[in-house]
Scaffold this active site. Structure first.
Site, short mmCIF file in Angstrom:
data_model
loop_
_atom_site.label_atom_id
_atom_site.label_comp_id
_atom_site.label_asym_id
_atom_site.label_seq_id
_atom_site.Cartn_x
_atom_site.Cartn_y
_atom_site.Cartn_z
N PRO A 23 0.83 -1.20 0.00
CA PRO A 23 0.00 0.00 0.00
C PRO A 23 0.86 1.25 0.00
O PRO A 23 1.82 1.35 0.77
CB PRO A 23 -0.80 -0.12 1.30
CG PRO A 23 0.06 -0.97 2.18
CD PRO A 23 0.76 -1.94 1.27
N THR A 25 0.38 5.61 -0.41
CA THR A 25 -0.44 6.79 -0.66
C THR A 25 0.10 7.54 -1.87
O THR A 25 1.28 7.87 -1.92
CB THR A 25 -0.44 7.71 0.58
OG1 THR A 25 -1.03 7.02 1.67
CG2 THR A 25 -1.22 8.98 0.31
N GLN A 98 -6.81 -1.23 1.73
CA GLN A 98 -6.21 -0.96 3.03
C GLN A 98 -7.00 0.12 3.76
O GLN A 98 -7.18 1.23 3.25
CB GLN A 98 -4.75 -0.51 2.93
CG GLN A 98 -4.11 -0.49 4.31
CD GLN A 98 -2.80 0.25 4.38
OE1 GLN A 98 -2.76 1.46 4.15
NE2 GLN A 98 -1.73 -0.44 4.72
N TYR A 177 -0.26 5.25 12.81
CA TYR A 177 -1.67 5.64 12.67
C TYR A 177 -2.48 5.08 13.84
O TYR A 177 -1.91 4.61 14.83
CB TYR A 177 -2.18 5.24 11.30
CG TYR A 177 -1.44 5.95 10.19
CD1 TYR A 177 -1.62 7.32 9.97
CD2 TYR A 177 -0.50 5.29 9.41
CE1 TYR A 177 -0.90 8.00 9.00
CE2 TYR A 177 0.23 5.96 8.43
CZ TYR A 177 0.02 7.31 8.22
OH TYR A 177 0.74 7.98 7.26
N ARG A 224 -1.67 -4.92 8.71
CA ARG A 224 -0.27 -4.54 8.51
C ARG A 224 0.29 -3.98 9.80
O ARG A 224 -0.36 -3.16 10.47
CB ARG A 224 -0.14 -3.49 7.39
CG ARG A 224 1.31 -3.32 6.92
CD ARG A 224 1.44 -2.36 5.76
NE ARG A 224 2.63 -2.65 4.98
CZ ARG A 224 3.39 -1.73 4.39
NH1 ARG A 224 3.09 -0.46 4.50
NH2 ARG A 224 4.44 -2.08 3.69
N SER A 285 11.83 -3.72 3.16
CA SER A 285 12.42 -2.39 3.11
C SER A 285 12.58 -1.85 4.53
O SER A 285 11.65 -1.32 5.12
CB SER A 285 11.55 -1.45 2.28
OG SER A 285 12.11 -0.16 2.22
N GLY A 319 7.14 -1.95 -2.59
CA GLY A 319 6.51 -0.65 -2.66
C GLY A 319 7.07 0.19 -3.78
O GLY A 319 6.58 0.19 -4.91
#
Length: 364
Positions: A23, A25, A98, A177, A224, A285, A319
């Protein structure tokens, strides 16, 4: 030995390979939260991945973190995602939504509402707003009786996601978050049943997953996690114990998968793998040694993917490699060079740096 190009059964989904698009943004939605035709093109271009995971999608208004992102807050927003899921399915792909509740990582100028969080502790950083970066506000601490409603917001958005054609949902429990804020010791200063002990701090995550699994079926739900990552100033000094307890609780629910970022020591990662009976996606990563690199020291590549498959991961998420390489699966299969994405266009809006990256062309 397991290969990136082996098949894998993920709940009801038969994946043709073990390559997952992580995912990310991209801020290509409309100002009023709708998905666009360009977003449909973007995901369809990458549909050869075993699994696609969408941008972080706000489950409700107060949980909206970033402007210009498509939501699942209303039926109209969900309907706008149908063009995306249809395009992916027509191209033979599978796509997960997501669900990302920003908690304190948000701003009233984006939503018209004061952000909510476990405690009234602001992020000591700027957050994205329609007018550009602004200091994060002090969020409103949720009352005990309100917490369950925010947990249910994931379930409500999940129902809309499946109605919009998504093949499942991933709760964003990583990177500072809302779920991550409840897990922490510095963003969560609560003295009720959601704060203090490890058992209390994992409660919100478990309740959010339980509500979502009850709403759409556990085999369509993933989460996640980023153990010890420290993003958005979230502290987890006891993260080995914390995530061991969390996975023990989640493992009994029959979820489709957990998606772990390699943000802690390898020994902790391997211990978490042992505690989980189902599918594990790893994003190699690492954020442990960020240094001066704004997006981490090294994106996932074939070497790190193969290494984590050998260590016990079932699937590996890429990603940044997917941004500039819509044909990433084929490039990895052939061992040809990967293009590098232009970081200036990550969140720039428009089609440049979004849907205009070409597939690999062999020299004549």
């Amino acid at each position: 030995m397991t290969s990136l190009f082996d098949r894998h059964q993920l709940g009801a989904l038969a994946l043709p390979n073990r390559i997952v698009m992580a995912p990310m943004t991209r801020a290509r939605g409309t100002a009023d939260g709708l998905a666009t035709p360009s977003m449909a093109t973007y995901f369809a271009q990458r549909a050869t991945a075993g699994l696609l995971i969408s941008d972080g999608i706000a489950p409700n208004r107060v949980g909206t973190s970033n402007p210009n992102t498509a939501g699942l807050r209303t039926d109209a927003e969900a309907a706008s995602w149908r063009q995306v899921t249809d395009a992916v399915h027509i191209n033979g792909g599978r796509i997960i939504a997501q669900l990302m509740h920003g908690g304190r990582v948000g701003h009233e100028s984006t939503t018209g509402l004061r952000p909510v969080a476990p405690s009234a502790v602001a992020v000591p950083a700027g957050v994205f707003t329609p007018a550009g970066p602004r200091p994060a506000p002090v969020p409103r601490a949720l009352e005990t009786g309100e917490v369950a409603g925010q947990a249910r917001s994931y379930a409500e958005a999940a129902v809309r996601a499946l109605d919009a054609g998504f093949d499942g949902v991933e709760l964003h429990g990583a990177n500072g978050y809302l779920i991550s804020q409840f897990l922490s010791t510095n963003a969560n200063l609560r003295e009720d049943r959601y704060g203090g002990t490890v058992a209390n701090r994992i409660r919100f995550a478990v309740e959010a997953v339980e509500a979502t699994a009850d709403a759409v079926g556990a085999d369509r739900v993933g989460i996640r996690l980023s153990p010890g990552a420290g993003l958005w100033d979230v502290a987890e000094p006891d993260h080995p114990e914390l995530y061991a307890a969390l996975l023990t609780e989640l493992d009994r629910l029959g979820m489709a998968y957990i998606h772990l970022e390699a943000t802690t020591d390898e020994a902790v990662m391997l211990d978490l793998r042992k505690r989980w009976d189902g599918t594990v996606i790893v994003n190699p990563s690492s954020w442990l040694a960020r240094g001066d690199a704004a997006f981490g020291p090294r994106p996932t590549d074939r070497e790190s993917a193969d290494r984590w498959l050998a260590l016990g991961a079932d699937l590996v998420s890429f990603g940044r490699a997917f941004l500039a390489n819509p044909d990433l699966v084929e490039r990895l299969r052939l061992g040809v060079p990967l293009a590098e994405a232009d970081s200036d266009t990550y969140y720039a809006g428009g089609d440049a740096g979004f849907i205009d990256y070409p597939s690999y062309r062999h020299a004549a």
